[in-house]
Structures are given as structure tokens and as C-alpha cells.
Design an enzyme around this catalytic site. Structure first.
Site, PDB file in Angstrom:
ATOM      1  N   GLN A  45     -12.160 -29.606  11.112  1.00  0.00           N
ATOM      2  CA  GLN A  45     -11.568 -30.840  10.608  1.00  0.00           C
ATOM      3  C   GLN A  45     -12.195 -32.095  11.192  1.00  0.00           C
ATOM      4  O   GLN A  45     -12.008 -33.185  10.658  1.00  0.00           O
ATOM      5  CB  GLN A  45     -10.062 -30.840  10.896  1.00  0.00           C
ATOM      6  CG  GLN A  45      -9.296 -29.745  10.169  1.00  0.00           C
ATOM      7  CD  GLN A  45      -7.845 -29.694  10.607  1.00  0.00           C
ATOM      8  OE1 GLN A  45      -7.522 -29.082  11.613  1.00  0.00           O
ATOM      9  NE2 GLN A  45      -6.971 -30.341   9.862  1.00  0.00           N
ATOM     10  N   GLU A 188      -2.168 -20.162  15.943  1.00  0.00           N
ATOM     11  CA  GLU A 188      -1.033 -19.798  15.086  1.00  0.00           C
ATOM     12  C   GLU A 188      -1.280 -18.561  14.210  1.00  0.00           C
ATOM     13  O   GLU A 188      -1.330 -18.638  12.971  1.00  0.00           O
ATOM     14  CB  GLU A 188      -0.573 -20.992  14.230  1.00  0.00           C
ATOM     15  CG  GLU A 188      -1.607 -21.661  13.374  1.00  0.00           C
ATOM     16  CD  GLU A 188      -1.121 -22.960  12.741  1.00  0.00           C
ATOM     17  OE1 GLU A 188      -0.305 -23.668  13.357  1.00  0.00           O
ATOM     18  OE2 GLU A 188      -1.573 -23.266  11.629  1.00  0.00           O
ATOM     19  N   TYR A 332       6.483 -28.604  14.223  1.00  0.00           N
ATOM     20  CA  TYR A 332       6.565 -29.851  13.472  1.00  0.00           C
ATOM     21  C   TYR A 332       7.948 -30.106  12.894  1.00  0.00           C
ATOM     22  O   TYR A 332       8.416 -31.235  12.867  1.00  0.00           O
ATOM     23  CB  TYR A 332       5.554 -29.832  12.310  1.00  0.00           C
ATOM     24  CG  TYR A 332       4.114 -29.877  12.747  1.00  0.00           C
ATOM     25  CD1 TYR A 332       3.485 -31.085  13.014  1.00  0.00           C
ATOM     26  CD2 TYR A 332       3.377 -28.713  12.890  1.00  0.00           C
ATOM     27  CE1 TYR A 332       2.156 -31.143  13.413  1.00  0.00           C
ATOM     28  CE2 TYR A 332       2.041 -28.745  13.287  1.00  0.00           C
ATOM     29  CZ  TYR A 332       1.445 -29.960  13.550  1.00  0.00           C
ATOM     30  OH  TYR A 332       0.139 -30.008  13.955  1.00  0.00           O
ATOM     31  N   GLU A 384       0.560 -28.510  19.472  1.00  0.00           N
ATOM     32  CA  GLU A 384       0.548 -29.380  18.293  1.00  0.00           C
ATOM     33  C   GLU A 384       1.957 -29.874  18.038  1.00  0.00           C
ATOM     34  O   GLU A 384       2.894 -29.080  17.994  1.00  0.00           O
ATOM     35  CB  GLU A 384       0.043 -28.654  17.038  1.00  0.00           C
ATOM     36  CG  GLU A 384      -1.429 -28.350  17.015  1.00  0.00           C
ATOM     37  CD  GLU A 384      -1.868 -27.700  15.706  1.00  0.00           C
ATOM     38  OE1 GLU A 384      -1.241 -27.980  14.648  1.00  0.00           O
ATOM     39  OE2 GLU A 384      -2.819 -26.905  15.739  1.00  0.00           O
TER      40      GLU A 384
END
Length: 490
Positions: A45, A188, A332, A384
Site C-alpha cells: 500500500q 490478521e 476498528y 492497527e
């Protein structure tokens, strides 16, 4: 229940609180000495330079090019701009940076010869971080498998991947281990298994009807997710054993793995919804963590999945158990779970969507408490946590500041309640190439992807996080880009 995700239903009318009105009164000094604050990026990314200096395609490259639209060929051009970016990280005051190593850049054939230019890039990048006092936290695999290995034997659904991953890890430990003390093997794995082998949304885009969210050309949603994650755990454990036996005494680092963790709560007080919520916990926690701490999958998961769930031999069980020296949490959102007669359970996002998150910091506290209570309170790094905003909107991202303010406060509450959480990494340091929806990005820095120079500009959240790190933070409503001092655009 053939499918892992069963049925994901987004309810926009169902009410979680969408804003956080609490005022959090804390500072960095309230955290224990040695607690690490950082930010994060990933190779695919951020780096770009997709076909430069010997790098070969990854499964991510293949997928995004097959679908058309934006791709990661240039991304943030971090491969060429890493020195500028490290200077921005230093100016912000980061303790640490979490980043990943591109397997197809370092070992273009997936196994065998090391690419000297790829090797030099990572050595230079790590040196630049260390020179600026920023601790590198390295993820070996962030879902960018060399396409050549996917083509040769199917990647993670074949046990050959275990030896190839271990050999890749060996190169990384040998070449970078004197400077790197924190290694995450696989990012993950539960989400990679679900997204890549169940619904087909991410590489390698495997799925089967009726479970795929895209039209996959290959795959079996009933079996492949379990095989892939099983092999990820064995590959992780193999790499961890290698580090322990060959490198740890000399390098004194630690090896862990991450777990994608929604916090999940019942939609109603019904017994059916409570049972559905426990099932969700098997997949968001137990699928990864149970083997690491107990040497096997949860009994409840075995009952649900049956013979489709691979088994560990006695030797494999011993290898996997206690193979992770820390747990990397990726969190998240909090979701509600409801029972479904047809699909087992339904996940309800409340006012959130896949790109718009409610501010529910108690959900992160729930994740950390669950890990503490069920897995012996291991060391945890939150690797994260962040909130997306529309990439084309204002730099004054007060909503992101409110989210970070609330969630960092939640981490402090968890630490005060006895959680062995030792670090927090905001996602992401700058806007990155985002595959699921390129209109929504997570960065503290805006990246102008229309500019060949990929100019970086600080958002309000960059000033807030820097002020927090340096002990001078303001309330979110008192911040704006125009009134914030001290950051240069690059």
C-alpha cells in the site's frame, strides 16, 4: 454452516452512538514507562515501484489489475520517498513504525536467491528509522504473496507454503534481525482466510457459490478458509521456532502474530443471540488464539465446522502452542450479532459501514479484557486502529481525532485494569492505496495521488497525535489545520 462470515448485513437504521461526546482527560505520561506509541504502513500500500529493481508481482498486484481501476503500482512511492517519510515520522514524535516486507521484492521467485536491490532497500529503510530513533516493528507477511507461488501450488492452501515462508523469514531474521526486535509473522490470518478464501474479496480471490461476494474462478468456501488458516498457523509456528533456536540468543527479539478482532455483542438478550455471539467469538478470537495458547481449536468451533476443520498432530500442537510471544490486535469496529435460522448468525454494523466507523471505544476495552481473561493476559500490541475519512474531503479530520482520542483513552483504561497491553499503533501514518474503497483513507497525512510527486500534507489528526506524543494535546474541537503549528508538507 458452510460459510464463515455466514451473512453480513449492514443496518444503517439501527442505533449505536455515532459520535463520542465524552471528554477524555489523560496524557501520554499516564501510560506506563516503556509503553510504545507508533503508526503503521504496509509494503504493497505504500512502496509502489511495483516493477522496479527486480520485484515480481504479488497476488495483490494480480487482483487489482484484473479488476481495473486504481492499483498499487506507484501507491505512495515510498520506495523512493522513504527518507522524506521517516523525517515526517521523526518530526511527529513516533516511538515506532510498523511496516511490512514485500516477499516478492526480497525473494522475487518466492524461494531461492535474494534480490540484492530489495535487500538494500530494507536495510536502508531500517537504518533510516533507527538513525531517527524510531523502533521498527516488522510484519513479514501483509497479504502480498509472490504470485509465482500461488501459480505453482496454490499458496496458502498447500503445505509447501510452510517451508517457503520459513525460508523467507530466515532471510529476514538473518539480514535485519540485529536492528529489528519485534517481528509479526502474518497479518490478521483470520481475515485473510475469510476474505481471501471464503467470500473472495481479497487475494487470492477464492470462493464458491453461493458464498462469494465476487465471481470467483476457483475455490471452495466450505473447506479452503480452514486449510489456509491452518497452514498460516503452522508457518507462523515454524518461523517462530526458527527464530527461537537460531537467532533469539544473539538478537534478543520477539515473534508474534496478529488477530483481526471485532468486538461482538448480542443484538438482543435472547439466548439465540447470545449463542450466535459466542460463535462469532470463535472465529474472531479462538480460531487464531486458541491454538497459540492451548494447542488446538476451540471445542465449540470443532462442533460447528466438523471434519472440514483440519487437525493438529501431537507434534504440530506442541509446535503451535506458546509460539507467539505477543498478540497483535487489529481492531476498528464493534458489531452486534443476531441469530439467523438460515445462515447461523448475522453481523449488524449499526450506523457503521465498511468505510464509516462509529466511535465505540468500549469495544476495544472488551477485546483486551477478553484476551486477558481467556488467554492468560499475554503481552499485547494494538497494531492497527484507526478511522477512515473521505479522501477528497477536508484536511480538518476532526472525526478521526475524536476516534483516536477515545480509543487511546480506552487503551489506558485497559492498562489500568490490568491488561498487558504494551503498545498502540495508529493506522495509518499517511493515506495509502486502499483496495476496498480508494475514496476512503486512514492517514494522518494526506497523499495527493493525482500528483506525480505524491505530495504529503498533514491533517488535523497529524497535529493532534504529535501533540499527544509530545504532551501538549488539545481537545479535538479546538484543533484545525489552519491553526496548528510546526509541520511541513512534502
Amino acid at each position: 454452516m458452510e460459510q464463515i462470515l455466514f451473512l453480513i448485513t449492514i443496518f444503517s437504521s439501527f442505533a449505536f452512538s455515532g459520535r463520542c461526546s465524552d471528554v477524555y482527560n489523560y496524557s501520554r505520561n499516564d501510560f506506563p514507562e516503556g509503553f510504545v506509541f507508533g503508526s503503521a504502513i504496509s509494503a504493497f500500500q505504500w512502496e509502489g515501484a511495483a516493477d522496479e529493481d527486480g520485484r515480481t508481482p504479488s497476488t495483490w498486484d494480480t487482483l487489482v489489475h484484473s479488476r481495473g481501476g486504481p492499483n498499487g503500482d506507484i501507491a505512495c512511492d515510498g520506495y523512493h520517498k522513504y527518507k522524506e517519510d521517516v523525517k515526517l515520522m521523526y518530526d511527529m514524535g513516533l516511538d515506532a513504525l510498523r511496516f511490512s516486507i514485500s516477499w516478492p521484492r526480497l525473494i522475487p521467485s518466492g524461494r531461492g536467491p535474494v534480490n540484492p536491490k530489495g535487500l538494500q532497500f530494507y536495510k536502508s529503510f531500517i537504518h533510516e528509522l533507527k538513525r531517527h530513533g524510531i523502533e521498527p516493528h516488522v510484519t513479514l507477511y501483509h497479504n502480498d504473496l509472490p504470485q509465482v507461488l500461488e501459480d505453482e501450488y496454490g499458496g496458502w492452501i498447500d503445505r509447501k507454503i510452510i517451508d517457503d515462508f520459513t525460508a523467507f523469514a530466515d532471510v529476514c531474521f538473518r539480514e535485519f534481525g540485529n536492528a529489528v526486535k519485534f517481528w509479526t509473522t502474518i497479518n490478521e490470518p483470520n481475515m485473510l482466510a475469510m476474505g481471501g478464501y471464503d467470500v473472495g474479496m481479497i487475494p487470492p480471490e477464492h470462493c464458491s457459490p453461493p458464498f462469494g461476494l465476487v465471481n470467483c474462478s476457483t475455490g471452495n468456501s466450505s473447506t479452503e478458509p480452514y486449510i489456509a488458516l491452518h497452514n498460516m498457523l503452522l508457518a507462523h509456528a515454524s518461523a517462530a521456532r526458527l527464530y527461537k533456536t537460531k537467532y533469539k540468543d544473539k538478537q534478543n527479539g520477539s515473534v508474534g502474530i496478529t488477530c483481526f478482532a471485532f468486538w461482538v455483542i448480542p443484538f438482543t438478550s435472547s439466548e439465540e443471540d447470545k449463542i450466535a455471539t459466542q460463535i462469532a467469538k470463535y472465529f474472531f478470537f479462538g480460531w487464531v488464539l486458541h491454538p497459540l495458547f492451548f494447542g488446538d481449536y476451540p471445542d465449540g468451533m470443532k462442533r460447528i465446522v466438523g471434519k472440514r476443520l483440519p487437525t493438529f498432530s501431537e507434534e504440530e500442537s506442541r509446535l503451535v502452542k506458546d509460539s507467539s510471544e505477543f498478540v497483535g490486535v487489529i481492531h476498528y469496529q464493534t458489531v452486534h450479532v443476531a441469530h439467523s435460522d438460515t445462515s447461523g448468525l448475522i453481523i449488524l454494523y449499526g450506523n457503521s459501514t465498511l468505510v464509516k466507523f462509529d466511535v465505540l471505544p468500549w469495544g476495544l476495552e472488551g477485546v483486551l479484557e477478553y484476551i486477558k481473561q481467556n488467554y492468560g493476559n499475554p503481552p499485547v500490541y494494538i497494531l492497527e486502529n484507526g478511522r477512515p475519512t473521505n479522501h477528497h474531503s477536508t484536511l480538518n479530520d476532526v472525526g478521526r481525532v475524536e476516534y483516536l482520542d477515545a480509543y487511546i483513552a480506552a487503551v489506558l483504561n485497559s492498562v489500568r485494569n490490568g491488561s498487558e497491553t504494551r503498545g498502540y499503533f495508529q493506522w495509518s501514518f499517511m493515506d495509502l492505496f486502499e483496495f476496498l474503497d480508494s475514496n476512503y483513507t486512514y492517514g494522518l497525512y494526506f497523499v495527493n495521488f493525482s500528483d506525480p510527486q505524491r505530495k504529503r500534507s498533514p491533517k488535523t489528526s497529524a497535529f493532534w497525535y504529535s501533540a499527544f506524543l509530545n504532551g501538549t494535546q488539545q481537545e479535538p474541537m479546538n484543533l484545525s489545520v489552519s491553526s496548528s503549528p510546526g509541520f511541513a508538507s512534502q
